[in-house]
Design a protein around this motif. Structure first.
Motif, PDB file in Angstrom:
ATOM      1  N   GLY A  67      28.405 -13.800 -30.710  1.00 15.46           N
ATOM      2  CA  GLY A  67      29.720 -13.429 -30.182  1.00 15.46           C
ATOM      3  C   GLY A  67      29.570 -12.332 -29.131  1.00 15.46           C
ATOM      4  O   GLY A  67      28.454 -12.020 -28.697  1.00 15.46           O
ATOM      5  N   TYR A  68      30.710 -11.734 -28.734  1.00 19.27           N
ATOM      6  CA  TYR A  68      30.709 -10.704 -27.694  1.00 19.27           C
ATOM      7  C   TYR A  68      30.416  -9.329 -28.274  1.00 19.27           C
ATOM      8  O   TYR A  68      30.652  -9.087 -29.448  1.00 19.27           O
ATOM      9  N   GLY A 134      36.107  -9.260 -28.756  1.00 23.89           N
ATOM     10  CA  GLY A 134      34.799  -8.649 -28.909  1.00 23.89           C
ATOM     11  C   GLY A 134      34.569  -8.124 -30.304  1.00 23.89           C
ATOM     12  O   GLY A 134      35.057  -8.678 -31.279  1.00 23.89           O
ATOM     13  N   ASP A 135      33.833  -7.036 -30.351  1.00 23.33           N
ATOM     14  CA  ASP A 135      33.397  -6.471 -31.614  1.00 23.33           C
ATOM     15  C   ASP A 135      34.555  -5.684 -32.244  1.00 23.33           C
ATOM     16  O   ASP A 135      35.033  -4.704 -31.681  1.00 23.33           O
ATOM     17  N   LEU A 136      34.998  -6.126 -33.421  1.00 19.89           N
ATOM     18  CA  LEU A 136      36.181  -5.530 -34.060  1.00 19.89           C
ATOM     19  C   LEU A 136      36.020  -4.027 -34.265  1.00 19.89           C
ATOM     20  O   LEU A 136      36.900  -3.233 -33.935  1.00 19.89           O
ATOM     21  N   PHE A 137      34.885  -3.633 -34.825  1.00 12.27           N
ATOM     22  CA  PHE A 137      34.657  -2.230 -35.161  1.00 12.27           C
ATOM     23  C   PHE A 137      34.698  -1.354 -33.899  1.00 12.27           C
ATOM     24  O   PHE A 137      35.365  -0.331 -33.849  1.00 12.27           O
ATOM     25  N   GLU A 140      38.247  -1.292 -32.277  1.00 11.82           N
ATOM     26  CA  GLU A 140      39.173  -0.412 -33.010  1.00 11.82           C
ATOM     27  C   GLU A 140      38.839   1.061 -32.784  1.00 11.82           C
ATOM     28  O   GLU A 140      39.734   1.891 -32.677  1.00 11.82           O
ATOM     29  N   VAL A 157      42.595  -8.004 -32.068  1.00  8.54           N
ATOM     30  CA  VAL A 157      41.232  -8.199 -31.568  1.00  8.54           C
ATOM     31  C   VAL A 157      40.855  -9.643 -31.886  1.00  8.54           C
ATOM     32  O   VAL A 157      40.858 -10.046 -33.057  1.00  8.54           O
ATOM     33  N   LEU A 158      40.573 -10.426 -30.864  1.00 14.69           N
ATOM     34  CA  LEU A 158      40.231 -11.839 -31.045  1.00 14.69           C
ATOM     35  C   LEU A 158      38.729 -12.032 -30.908  1.00 14.69           C
ATOM     36  O   LEU A 158      38.064 -11.299 -30.173  1.00 14.69           O
ATOM     37  N   ALA A 159      38.187 -13.026 -31.608  1.00 13.69           N
ATOM     38  CA  ALA A 159      36.757 -13.329 -31.474  1.00 13.69           C
ATOM     39  C   ALA A 159      36.508 -14.051 -30.147  1.00 13.69           C
ATOM     40  O   ALA A 159      35.446 -13.912 -29.546  1.00 13.69           O
ATOM     41  N   ARG A 168      47.879 -18.218 -31.565  1.00  8.86           N
ATOM     42  CA  ARG A 168      47.997 -17.565 -32.878  1.00  8.86           C
ATOM     43  C   ARG A 168      48.480 -16.120 -32.702  1.00  8.86           C
ATOM     44  O   ARG A 168      49.346 -15.651 -33.440  1.00  8.86           O
TER      45      ARG A 168
END
Lengths: 242, 242
Positions: A67-68, A134-137, A140, A157-159, A168
């Motif tokens: 992923g990103y 991107g990266d959730l952590f 945020e 935050v979308l993947a 969605r």
């Protein structure tokens, strides 16, 4: 690339969605700086251009598993370093690459000019949503550090930013696409999926675009069905403008 | 550790929240296997126990910059390998570590026994929510691959499972804590924050617990205010039971 009839371009919009990286704050420029350092690190073994193209190939191949985000970028740099040096890269250089990744992840958030004032001036007139990928952590962490979180009614935050995931997100916001306008720096990620859904979009290019995000402009001679602005500060006037 | 009065334990519950990793499907066991291999890889330089404690220290220190997930775990393994071998680890071994990370990320989802049947039997009676933490991209991949997504009314991936982020999640689900019950394998992440919010919780231990998730049991002699079950298949009966 203005729309043909700016008069009606933003009629009926109730929700503005904002991308974050390279739209509200700097991001890609840190990748550019790190990649420069990476090319220099590998100079004893590989020409700078070849390092760049190997890294991009490796990143693209790794996207479907990583992923990103910066952690995946860091792992892709390590793989590229080992391959491009034919295994000769010393472990101290690999530690250096990981330190760069951590520096990027810990980099203070630097807002782009005019961001806070623009959001504050729009907020009385629109519902504001933050929609990033991107990266959730890390996303945020940056949202919290930016000091902008309170200006947004929702944060997603979308993947991946495709039509399905945008649908969605706007469903959860409670808005139909025709009343939604997305603002961002990437035609691929912030503009095209929203146009596909029947929404509207504003493209504000950043000084750098990751090669993976570059898309060819339409070549059929039609005007593009979105607005392009030079800076976020131009947004309030563009939304008002006949 | 059953509650004193199981009669009233689940009265008024309308939403069941399920953790995913090690609650619906295997996860920690892949980390355990990889860590075994990692200890063997470093055997020429460092005793197995020391490798384990160095890796855990490194993971904990990196959590605040990497967050949870396999990409951060992989980077922590690489750092540990370089340090524990005093830089002597060959680049081929680092490539091996990255391959393990990719294998973990690409590992097929293996549901725990009874998961699908249990969710299907509960679905007519409760709103079901999936609430997991960690790497957004990997979690979404696993949710899609699990074939369980359609059984859940909502899916939330949190960067951290604390009271603040749970409150936000249950607000978005549209339920008050007193009508919410969380089911998961981690007392630290799935039980304590929900109890703090005034919700209810069911703890279903997994065969392995990551040391970071281990919390000391209350020692004040009071019964714990949550239910513990051996397997997810016991959940429907526990929810019904006087």
């Amino acid at each position: 690339m203005p729309v043909t009839d700016p008069d009606s371009a933003f009629e009926g919009i109730s929700v503005l969605g904002f991308d974050a990286d390279d739209t509200l704050w700097h991001s890609e420029s840190y990748f550019v700086v790190t990649e420069e350092r990476f090319r220099a690190l590998l100079a004893p073994w590989c020409a700078a251009d070849e390092v760049g193209s190997r890294l991009l190939d490796r990143e693209r191949e790794n996207l479907r598993v990583f992923g990103y985000g910066i952690k995946g970028f860091t792992l892709s740099m390590i793989e590229t370093a080992i391959e491009a040096s034919e295994g000769a890269i010393p472990s101290a250089a690999i530690e250096q690459i990981i330190r760069w990744g951590k520096e990027m992840l810990s980099h203070p958030v630097e807002l782009l000019p005019g961001v806070r004032e623009t959001l504050e001036s729009l907020r009385p007139h629109y519902r504001l949503a933050l929609i990033t990928k991107g990266d959730l952590f890390h996303q945020e962490s940056k949202i919290a550090e930016s000091g902008l979180a309170d200006l947004f009614e929702s944060v997603d935050v979308l993947a991946e930013k495709d039509a399905v995931s945008y649908q969605r997100a706007i469903d959860s916001i409670g808005v139909v696409a025709s009343e939604f306008c997305m603002i961002g720096n990437s035609v691929r990620s912030d503009v095209l999926p929203i146009i596909e859904l029947g929404g509207r979009a504003v493209h504000i290019p950043y000084q750098h675009t990751w090669d993976h995000e570059v898309v060819a402009a339409p070549t059929n001679g039609e005007p593009t069905p979105w607005i392009e602005l030079a800076r976020i500060g131009d947004l309030p006037a563009a939304l008002r403008s006949p």
